[in-house]
Scaffold this active site. Structure first.
Site, short mmCIF file in Angstrom:
data_model
loop_
_atom_site.label_atom_id
_atom_site.label_comp_id
_atom_site.label_asym_id
_atom_site.label_seq_id
_atom_site.Cartn_x
_atom_site.Cartn_y
_atom_site.Cartn_z
N ASP A 1 0.90 -1.22 0.28
CA ASP A 1 0.33 0.06 0.20
C ASP A 1 0.76 1.18 0.44
OD1 ASP A 1 -2.93 0.89 0.94
OD2 ASP A 1 -1.05 2.18 1.58
N LEU A 2 0.80 1.84 -0.56
CA LEU A 2 1.19 3.29 -1.20
C LEU A 2 1.17 4.31 -0.36
CD1 LEU A 2 1.42 3.98 -4.83
CD2 LEU A 2 2.91 2.61 -3.74
N ASP B 1 -4.11 2.65 -4.91
CA ASP B 1 -2.65 2.51 -4.78
C ASP B 1 -2.57 1.76 -4.08
OD1 ASP B 1 -4.04 2.82 -2.52
OD2 ASP B 1 -3.08 4.38 -1.77
#
Length: 640
Positions: free
Chosen positions: A515-516, A558
């Site tokens: 997960d960014l 994302d």
């Protein structure tokens, strides 16, 4: 300026030109439509359909030129008919053959010329389709192909007229021939891959085949009770009636249009409709002949895949499907013939019309496997002319080498037992063109016994476009449109396979959930376009830093995952790869004139060979580990 070259087959070529009766005739829409289309597509002022006579070239159709003919010694087209490839002169003032030509130095001041020969069935070049400009220019490959395709369309028109002339000379006098033709007609009518119907003058159905019934969802008994008005979409009735009145009034000899039918379930079915009429010896209308091609799948594909090239190819294909009934060709010669001769000619004309103008390739072979019939669509599909195909073995022409033995055994088994699983079935097979190119085809084969001998009739439809469209849909269903990576569906297909491989090899695998960190801020401040650029860059970096045996996936937003296989050192290997990915993601990302930085939280779930995990369970474990990484401060790796 040099004198024009003389073809080696000049006498034969001129004889055919005169037999075709095209010289010094009135304008015809079939030719004028092509010249106008070429002028518009290629953006040239002059387009001609030139017929090269003994001492002149005469223009059957012309755009942008007042003259109807020029001396042959001045004709560029006299050079074009010598070669098998297009003649393209980008600047006539630089070409020794033409720089002194009065058509170059004077009106119409030709500086550019591109011409393609128009050929008969036997390959004789009777003229050209040419495009002319008063300034030098270059043709792109697509423009050249368009000119070639349009010339092929005109060549087919010439070949159709040539075939009509040949039909006039065919006569047969035996009752036995009538029965054979009648049997073949019934076979073609009932087994054809397209819908065929005979319709009375009042609109009622006289006779329909199974293919039409399948298209509309009615039984023959149900359909016969209806009229064509009952099943035609209301918005298409006016255009259909308008063309029908022109046909009845002898303004046209046939018409073709794409229209909508309403099937038994109430759904719309798009069809390509060709209508001709059958007249009696007394000149009275007997019935209409309808050839109906189901184009619903093509219409659906066009909505998402249409482009200029395909549009042009479909125009060519549609034009090859045009039917020209020779309703009155035999009237004068049949007045004194016996009723049996009249019936034979009628059946032969109907059979020839259906076979030669069918949308599918039609091939007929005898009991020893030799080809006895080969229609125009077969010529176009497989590259062998009718003259080359007749008398040769089918397996030598279109059956791949690996399948020939099975073909011969299948024929032998049928002749011995009368049974074969592929007869009267629609099956998909691989065929081969003359140039060795493989193509997928849909085949329907039926057997017919005549005079104790078995013949096989087959309709073959090229399904290359359909297969290509299916492949594109399958790819789009399993890949993310923005990044090109496999998507969530692909991940849940992959995980059970990866777990099975881990069990077979007794080597662990792992799932990384990424997960960014900081992506939302970039997306909000710089806009969605910048956010999309970041996601594509992250996807590219992920793809480059993993092995070929591993798989990077975009779940959505994302969030990404990476499937790691063949982890000899279990969690240790997975942790090393995760840290490598984290370092790669944290490198600055260039967005135009600015640079942004992001990080990621990565959760690891290891699957050992003898564990039992569903795909959902493994994803949930990796997701939970990722959240532990975020709670621990983000920008780090957490092993579950």
């Amino acid at each position: 300026m040099t004198t024009y070259p003389m073809p080696s087959n000049e006498t034969e070529r001129l004889n055919l030109l005169y037999i075709l009766n095209l010289l010094d005739t009135q304008e015809e829409p079939v030719f004028d439509h092509i010249t106008r289309m070429v002028a518009k597509i290629l953006d040239v002022p002059i387009v001609l359909v030139s017929l090269v006579d003994a001492d002149r070239q005469w223009f059957k159709s012309r755009v942008g030129l007042a003259a109807t003919e020029t001396p042959r010694e001045l004709a560029f087209c006299a050079h074009t008919i010598i070669d098998t490839t297009p003649l393209i002169v980008t600047d006539t003032t630089l070409d020794a053959r033409f720089k002194d030509n009065p058509l170059v130095t004077g009106d119409p001041h030709i500086r550019f010329y591109a011409g393609v020969p128009l050929r008969s069935s036997g390959g004789l070049a009777i003229g050209t389709l040419c495009a002319i400009d008063s300034k030098p220019r270059l043709l792109s490959e697509d423009e050249t192909n368009i000119l070639i395709d349009m010339a092929a369309l005109l060549s087919r028109e010439v070949q159709l007229r040539e075939s009509v002339i040949l039909i006039r000379n065919q006569m047969s006098h035996s009752e036995q021939a009538i029965e054979a033709v009648e049997a073949r007609f019934r076979t073609v009518f009932e087994r054809a891959g397209v819908g065929i119907a005979l319709v009375a003058a009042d609109g009622g159905w006289i006779r329909v085949n199974d293919a039409l019934c399948q298209t509309l969802g009615y039984s023959q008994e149900e359909l016969i009770k209806l009229t064509f008005v009952d099943i035609t979409h209301p918005q298409d009735l006016d255009s259909d009636f308008y063309l029908l009145q022109q046909l009845i009034g002898n303004e046209i000899d046939r018409y073709q249009l794409e229209k909508r039918y309403i099937n038994k379930s109430g759904n719309i079915v798009w069809v390509n409709l060709i209508v001709t009429k059958q007249m009696s010896k007394q000149g009275e209308l007997e019935y209409f002949v309808l050839i109906i091609k189901d184009i619903q799948a093509r219409k659906e594909a066009e909505a998402s895949l249409a482009d200029l090239r395909k549009d042009l190819e479909e125009r060519v294909e549609t034009r090859t499907q045009d039917l020209r009934l020779a309703n009155t060709m035999l009237s004068s010669s049949m007045e004194q013939q016996l009723r049996s001769e009249q019936e034979l000619r009628k059946r032969e004309a109907e059979l020839q019309m259906v076979i030669e103008n069918a949308n599918d390739a039609y091939v007929c072979i005898n009991h020893i496997g030799l080809i006895t019939d080969w229609n125009r669509q077969a010529e176009q599909t497989f590259g062998w002319s009718r003259q080359e195909a007749i008398g040769r073995r089918l397996e030598d022409m279109i059956i791949p080498a690996a399948m020939r033995k099975a073909h011969r055994e299948g024929m032998k088994r049928y002749l011995n037992t009368g049974e074969h699983p592929v007869l009267n079935q629609r099956i998909e097979l691989t065929a081969v063109r003359r140039n060795g190119e493989m193509l997928p085809v849909e085949v329907r084969v039926c057997a017919l016994s005549i005079d104790g001998k078995t013949i096989f009739s087959a309709f073959l439809h090229d399904i290359t476009d359909r297969k290509r469209a299916e492949a594109i849909r399958d790819h789009e269903a399993l890949h993310d449109a923005l990044t090109g990576l496999p998507n969530r569906r692909a991940l849940f297909n992959l995980l059970p396979q990866a777990e099975a491989r881990a069990k077979r090899s007794q080597v662990a695998m792992a799932l990384l959930f990424i997960d960014l960190d900081g992506f939302k801020a970039i997306n909000d401040s710089q806009g969605h376009e910048a956010g999309d650029m970041v996601l594509r860059e992250v996807a590219s970096r992920l793809h480059k830093c993993i092995r070929q045996t591993d798989t990077a996936v975009r779940l959505g937003g994302d969030e990404f995952t990476v499937v790691l296989e063949n982890l000899v050192n279990d969690a240790t290997d997975a942790n090393k790869v995760a840290k490598k990915i984290l370092a790669v993601i944290q490198r600055p990302i260039r967005l135009g004139t600015m640079t942004v930085n992001i990080s990621a939280s990565i959760g690891i779930a290891v699957h050992y060979p003898n564990e039992v995990n569903t795909a959902d369970q493994l994803v949930n474990r990796a997701d939970a580990a990722m959240y532990e990484a975020k709670r621990a401060g983000k920008g780090r790796v957490f092993l579950q």
